[in-house]
Design an enzyme around this catalytic site. Structure first.
Site, PDB file in Angstrom:
ATOM      1  CE1 TYR A  30       3.317   5.217   5.781  1.00  0.00           C
ATOM      2  CE2 TYR A  30       1.691   6.371   7.089  1.00  0.00           C
ATOM      3  CZ  TYR A  30       3.003   6.094   6.802  1.00  0.00           C
ATOM      4  OH  TYR A  30       4.005   6.706   7.512  1.00  0.00           O
ATOM      5  NE  ARG A  49       2.266  12.220   1.479  1.00  0.00           N
ATOM      6  CZ  ARG A  49       2.445  12.780   2.668  1.00  0.00           C
ATOM      7  NH1 ARG A  49       3.473  13.600   2.882  1.00  0.00           N
ATOM      8  NH2 ARG A  49       1.599  12.556   3.654  1.00  0.00           N
ATOM      9  NE  ARG A  97       7.677 -14.342   2.798  1.00  0.00           N
ATOM     10  CZ  ARG A  97       8.957 -14.428   2.453  1.00  0.00           C
ATOM     11  NH1 ARG A  97       9.385 -15.458   1.748  1.00  0.00           N
ATOM     12  NH2 ARG A  97       9.819 -13.488   2.806  1.00  0.00           N
ATOM     13  CE  LYS A 143       2.225   9.362   5.098  1.00  0.00           C
ATOM     14  NZ  LYS A 143       3.173   9.451   6.210  1.00  0.00           N
ATOM     15  CD  GLU A 175      11.960  12.496   6.266  1.00  0.00           C
ATOM     16  OE1 GLU A 175      11.032  13.284   6.076  1.00  0.00           O
ATOM     17  OE2 GLU A 175      12.045  11.390   5.687  1.00  0.00           O
ATOM     18  CG  LEU A 199       6.821  11.758   3.071  1.00  0.00           C
ATOM     19  CD1 LEU A 199       6.666  10.604   2.081  1.00  0.00           C
ATOM     20  CD2 LEU A 199       5.870  11.566   4.245  1.00  0.00           C
TER      21      LEU A 199
HETATM   22  N1  PMP Z   1       8.574  12.577   7.030  1.00  0.00           N
HETATM   23  C1  PMP Z   1       8.223  11.354   7.430  1.00  0.00           C
HETATM   24  C2  PMP Z   1       9.238  10.272   7.419  1.00  0.00           C
HETATM   25  C3  PMP Z   1       6.914  11.096   7.863  1.00  0.00           C
HETATM   26  O1  PMP Z   1       6.552   9.865   8.245  1.00  0.00           O
HETATM   27  C4  PMP Z   1       5.990  12.169   7.909  1.00  0.00           C
HETATM   28  C5  PMP Z   1       4.605  11.953   8.424  1.00  0.00           C
HETATM   29  N2  PMP Z   1       3.804  11.325   7.506  1.00  0.00           N
HETATM   30  C6  PMP Z   1       6.401  13.437   7.470  1.00  0.00           C
HETATM   31  C7  PMP Z   1       7.707  13.601   7.041  1.00  0.00           C
HETATM   32  C8  PMP Z   1       5.457  14.603   7.457  1.00  0.00           C
HETATM   33  O2  PMP Z   1       4.530  14.492   6.408  1.00  0.00           O
HETATM   34  P1  PMP Z   1       3.102  15.169   6.486  1.00  0.00           P
HETATM   35  O3  PMP Z   1       3.310  16.598   6.829  1.00  0.00           O
HETATM   36  O4  PMP Z   1       2.541  14.972   5.134  1.00  0.00           O
HETATM   37  O5  PMP Z   1       2.332  14.436   7.554  1.00  0.00           O
END
Ligand code: PMP
Length: 274
Positions: A30, A49, A97, A143, A175, A199
């Site tokens: 997503y 992305r 499934r 993502k 993060e 991410l």
């Molecule tokens: N890390 C994670 C785990 C996230 O879910 C997000 C939010 N999507 C981010 C970092 C930040 O990414 P972005 O700046 O692209 O929203």
């Protein structure tokens, strides 16, 4: 109206089968984009992305990125959206499934508009964060719709009255549950390097660009919980939280307990890009 593959349809008309693999396995990816003044912020990066995430799990997008972009703009026009967000996702679609990929997958792409206001007060005053174990899988660069690790971390934060949970693996800070983390130390910006453990945030990219422009040194290497405790400033970044100062960590103030000067400078520059 919502986006369903290559069409805008009424939300009531949209149908997801109970055996959609997104629903049963979290088998999909997503994006969330922000809209400012009717324009999508850094759309190309979000599209790239999205394609990357889909590729990494072997999903072929059911529409071209051009078509997706066109329809996101149609959604904005239809809803007369000036400021808000669009969420969009793709799943591997319906199949009886069974864990392996189905033979002829029919991926399902959906998207819709949300209107969460910008967290203006929080960005001004800063927020609380807690520290928690990073229990997520080892492909955090994707993502993915599988968000249980993040959901549990964020819930822990919510129960502690905090805005975000900062995650670590064996003492190495990765993060936030839904954000990237930056630390200011000796005037330099520190953040975890890209790779499978975080991410690649789009806001992270923007902050690195701003830092370069301002001549702020950036260190893209991981740091530990003890270094985190010594931070001069901390902030998190995400599409919806933008640049968000963290002013307390596990209940203890970060330095003065107010947003720091480097953070505020970055916020000002960021505002200028919107
Ligand atoms: N890390 C994670 C785990 C996230 O879910 C997000 C939010 N999507 C981010 C970092 C930040 O990414 P972005 O700046 O692209 O929203």
């Amino acid at each position: 109206m919502i986006l369903y593959n290559n069409r805008l349809i009424d939300r009531e008309e949209a149908r997801v089968d109970i055996e959609d693999r997104g629903y049963q396995f979290g088998d999909g990816v997503y994006e969330v984009v922000s809209v400012y003044g009717g324009k999508i912020f850094r759309l190309q990066e979000h599209l790239d992305r999205f394609e990357y995430s889909a590729n990494q799990i072997g999903i072929t997008l059911p529409v071209s990125l051009e078509n997706l972009s066109e329809n996101l703009h149609k959604l904005i026009a239809h809803h007369e959206l000036s400021d808000g967000q669009i969420y969009y996702q793709v799943t591997r679609g319906y199949a009886p499934r069974n864990h392996p990929f189905p033979e002829n997958p029919q991926p399902v792409l959906t998207g819709y508009v949300t209107r969460k206001p910008r967290p203006v007060e929080a960005m001004k005053n800063g927020v609380a964060a807690i520290i928690t174990d990073d229990i997520r899988w080892l492909r955090c660069d994707i993502k993915s719709l599988n968000l249980l690790g993040s959901v549990l971390a964020k819930q822990k934060a919510a129960e502690a009255g905090a805005y975000e949970a900062i995650q670590h693996r064996d003492g190495v800070v990765t993060e936030g549950s839904a954000s990237n983390l930056f630390m200011v130390k000796d005037g330099k910006l520190h953040t975890h390097p890209l790779g499978n453990l975080i991410l690649g945030g789009i806001t992270r990219i923007v902050v690195l660009e701003i830092a370069k422009k301002l001549g702020i040194d950036v260190v893209e290497s991981s740091f530990t919980l003890s270094e985190l405790a010594e931070a001069e400033e901390l902030f998190l970044t995400s599409t919806t939280s933008e640049i968000m100062p963290i002013v307390t960590l596990d209940g203890k103030p970060v330095r003065s307990g107010a947003p720091g000067s480097v953070t505020k400078l970055l916020q000002e520059e960021f505002e200028g890009l919107l």
